[in-house]
Write an enzyme that holds these catalytic residues in place. Structure first.
Site, PDB file in Angstrom:
ATOM      1  N   GLU A  97     -16.039 -18.769  -6.298  1.00 57.49           N
ATOM      2  CA  GLU A  97     -16.981 -17.994  -7.095  1.00 57.49           C
ATOM      3  C   GLU A  97     -16.601 -16.523  -7.169  1.00 57.49           C
ATOM      4  O   GLU A  97     -15.940 -15.989  -6.284  1.00 57.49           O
ATOM      5  CB  GLU A  97     -18.419 -18.182  -6.604  1.00 57.49           C
ATOM      6  CG  GLU A  97     -18.708 -17.681  -5.224  1.00 57.49           C
ATOM      7  CD  GLU A  97     -20.167 -17.913  -4.843  1.00 57.49           C
ATOM      8  OE1 GLU A  97     -20.529 -19.066  -4.560  1.00 57.49           O
ATOM      9  OE2 GLU A  97     -20.936 -16.941  -4.801  1.00 57.49           O
ATOM     10  N   CYS A 110     -16.363  -8.797  -8.250  1.00 58.24           N
ATOM     11  CA  CYS A 110     -16.133  -9.149  -6.849  1.00 58.24           C
ATOM     12  C   CYS A 110     -15.399 -10.486  -6.838  1.00 58.24           C
ATOM     13  O   CYS A 110     -15.896 -11.477  -7.366  1.00 58.24           O
ATOM     14  CB  CYS A 110     -17.487  -9.270  -6.139  1.00 58.24           C
ATOM     15  SG  CYS A 110     -17.358  -9.870  -4.453  1.00 58.24           S
ATOM     16  N   CYS A 117     -13.146 -20.037   4.233  1.00 55.47           N
ATOM     17  CA  CYS A 117     -12.733 -18.957   5.136  1.00 55.47           C
ATOM     18  C   CYS A 117     -12.691 -19.510   6.547  1.00 55.47           C
ATOM     19  O   CYS A 117     -13.474 -20.397   6.893  1.00 55.47           O
ATOM     20  CB  CYS A 117     -13.754 -17.819   5.060  1.00 55.47           C
ATOM     21  SG  CYS A 117     -13.324 -16.370   6.048  1.00 55.47           S
ATOM     22  N   CYS A 121     -17.730 -15.866  10.740  1.00 63.05           N
ATOM     23  CA  CYS A 121     -18.839 -14.921  10.976  1.00 63.05           C
ATOM     24  C   CYS A 121     -20.168 -15.673  10.935  1.00 63.05           C
ATOM     25  O   CYS A 121     -20.398 -16.495  10.042  1.00 63.05           O
ATOM     26  CB  CYS A 121     -18.832 -13.788   9.949  1.00 63.05           C
ATOM     27  SG  CYS A 121     -17.329 -12.806  10.022  1.00 63.05           S
ATOM     28  N   CYS A 124     -22.527 -15.793   7.706  1.00 64.00           N
ATOM     29  CA  CYS A 124     -21.872 -15.923   6.403  1.00 64.00           C
ATOM     30  C   CYS A 124     -21.793 -17.373   5.930  1.00 64.00           C
ATOM     31  O   CYS A 124     -21.375 -18.260   6.681  1.00 64.00           O
ATOM     32  CB  CYS A 124     -20.477 -15.315   6.489  1.00 64.00           C
ATOM     33  SG  CYS A 124     -19.597 -15.374   4.926  1.00 64.00           S
ATOM     34  N   HIS A 221     -20.678  -4.406  11.473  1.00 63.95           N
ATOM     35  CA  HIS A 221     -21.870  -5.204  11.789  1.00 63.95           C
ATOM     36  C   HIS A 221     -22.459  -5.019  13.184  1.00 63.95           C
ATOM     37  O   HIS A 221     -23.572  -5.475  13.454  1.00 63.95           O
ATOM     38  CB  HIS A 221     -21.627  -6.704  11.544  1.00 63.95           C
ATOM     39  CG  HIS A 221     -21.168  -7.000  10.147  1.00 63.95           C
ATOM     40  ND1 HIS A 221     -21.656  -6.337   9.051  1.00 63.95           N
ATOM     41  CD2 HIS A 221     -20.238  -7.864   9.663  1.00 63.95           C
ATOM     42  CE1 HIS A 221     -21.065  -6.796   7.965  1.00 63.95           C
ATOM     43  NE2 HIS A 221     -20.196  -7.708   8.299  1.00 63.95           N
ATOM     44  N   CYS A 338     -23.633 -14.693  -0.335  1.00 63.25           N
ATOM     45  CA  CYS A 338     -22.295 -14.897  -0.902  1.00 63.25           C
ATOM     46  C   CYS A 338     -21.804 -16.287  -0.536  1.00 63.25           C
ATOM     47  O   CYS A 338     -21.973 -16.731   0.572  1.00 63.25           O
ATOM     48  CB  CYS A 338     -21.295 -13.906  -0.324  1.00 63.25           C
ATOM     49  SG  CYS A 338     -21.974 -12.296  -0.009  1.00 63.25           S
TER      50      CYS A 338
END
Ligand code: SAH
Length: 352
Positions: A97, A110, A117, A121, A124, A221, A338
């Site tokens: 995306e 973006c 991934c 994290c 996420c 973070h 996201c």
């Protein structure tokens, strides 16, 4: 056993490499320039559009090279601010995306740097199914090319902040940056490109040496090693102190100020003590802090702090003399965190 020679991905080649290829085919150097312009300036969807090349030559190209394009699968448009989320299918069927955000200063896209991934994290959504594969330079470019064509609007800014860890796909990222910002293509200013990393130290140091003027954003973070390790497994590999000295080195070498991203998680990293510790590490680096109230992910229990807590966090940080912005939530109505559009699409398919 059949040995199939892999076709070259033409859109990932530099003009110099393309010139060598044309020479190999017995073609003049200006053919490379024509092809380059069709791909990176006119954003052609295939060889068949390249009408100043003979039909026979186009057939040869079709036979010998891969022309990477992305297939739009779904587009969602926000009724609040016009932000658009695009779901694209890669040539091998995987989906990724990308997001188009319209700001006063121009249009920003973006992009994803990987399908999935492997950084893990905790808050996420993109990492939940792990890494499928890294994207090629052409596949990163195509997200921007396709969005510019489909929207009919010029893209002036690019952020590599979608799914994936760009510094875990270093060679392709560098190739992509060269093609995106170089002459003869979209020629986007390096200063209008931001790459966001979770903090892969050796590659931050490598990037510092590349002579680029892009903005590097570090996903921080948390302001202590212990807390950061709880949120980001990568912190087990690289200590916060090492990451911060790599950032210092990056700033020294490039002369570019860095951005520090800080996702605010209710009750986890939003206290007064967190502000103090964050200020103490960011101040010497003269960095800019981007606060992102955490986007709730269905599979995770993390939640956003109250609005007042977010505003207080910002004001307190400013009182320490830190430059802060709260990231405007673009496309709140279409969003979810996201990577969620891609995820829901894949889940839907696997139930079929
Ligand atoms: N891998 C890169 C870039 C991808 S994510 C990186 O880690 O920087 C872009 C930013 O969004 C990162 O700062 C990431 O930590 C943050 N992010 C991811 N999921 C989020 C969520 N649910 N809420 C808020 N920020 C999130």
């Amino acid at each position: 056993m059949t040995t199939k020679t892999k076709k070259i991905d033409m859109k990932s080649l530099t003009l110099e490499e393309l010139t060598v290829e044309m020479d190999r085919l017995g073609e003049k150097a200006f053919r490379a320039k024509q092809l380059y312009s069709w791909m990176h300036e006119k954003l052609a969807l295939g060889f068949e559009e390249m009408t100043n090349l003979s039909r026979q030559f186009r057939e040869t190209l079709q036979e010998k090279y891969v022309y990477v394009t992305l297939e739009p699968v779904e587009v969602q448009t926000s009724h609040i601010d016009g932000t658009q989320k695009y779901l694209f299918r890669l040539p091998d069927g995987l989906v990724i995306e990308s997001v188009l955000m319209r700001y006063r200063h121009g249009n920003s896209v973006c992009i994803s740097s990987q399908a999935g991934c492997r950084m893990g994290c905790r808050f996420c959504a993109s990492t939940i199914g792990g890494l499928e594969r890294s994207l090629r330079a052409s596949e990163m470019l195509e997200q921007i090319y396709r969005i510019q064509k489909l929207s009919g609007e010029r893209v002036s800014h690019v952020v590599v902040m979608g799914t994936g860890e760009p510094l875990d796909n270093y060679e392709n990222l560098l190739r992509f940056l060269g093609l995106l910002t170089g002459e003869g293509g979209l020629h986007i200013s390096q200063r209008n490109v931001t790459v966001s990393t979770c903090g892969i130290v050796p590659n931050i140091l490598r990037l510092a040496q590349e002579g680029l003027q892009i903005t590097l954003a570090l996903s921080l973070h948390a302001a202590t090693q212990e807390k950061r390790r709880e949120l980001m497994p990568i912190a087990n590999k690289y200590q916060l102190s090492e990451v911060l000295s790599a950032c210092e080195e990056y700033q020294k070498k490039t002369g570019r100020r860095m951005t520090f991203e800080y996702s605010l998680v209710g009750g986890v990293n939003d206290s007064l003590e967190d502000v103090r510790q964050l200020a103490a590490i960011v101040k010497p680096l003269h960095g800019h802090v981007n606060l992102i109230p955490v986007n709730p992910v269905r599979e995770r229990t993390f939640s956003q702090p109250e609005k007042k807590v977010v505003n207080d966090f910002k004001n307190n940080l400013e009182n320490y003399g830190i430059n802060v912005t709260i990231r405007r939530e673009m496309g709140r109505d279409i969003d979810g965190a996201c990577g969620q559009l891609r995820k829901s699409y894949m889940e839907g398919r696997s139930q079929c």
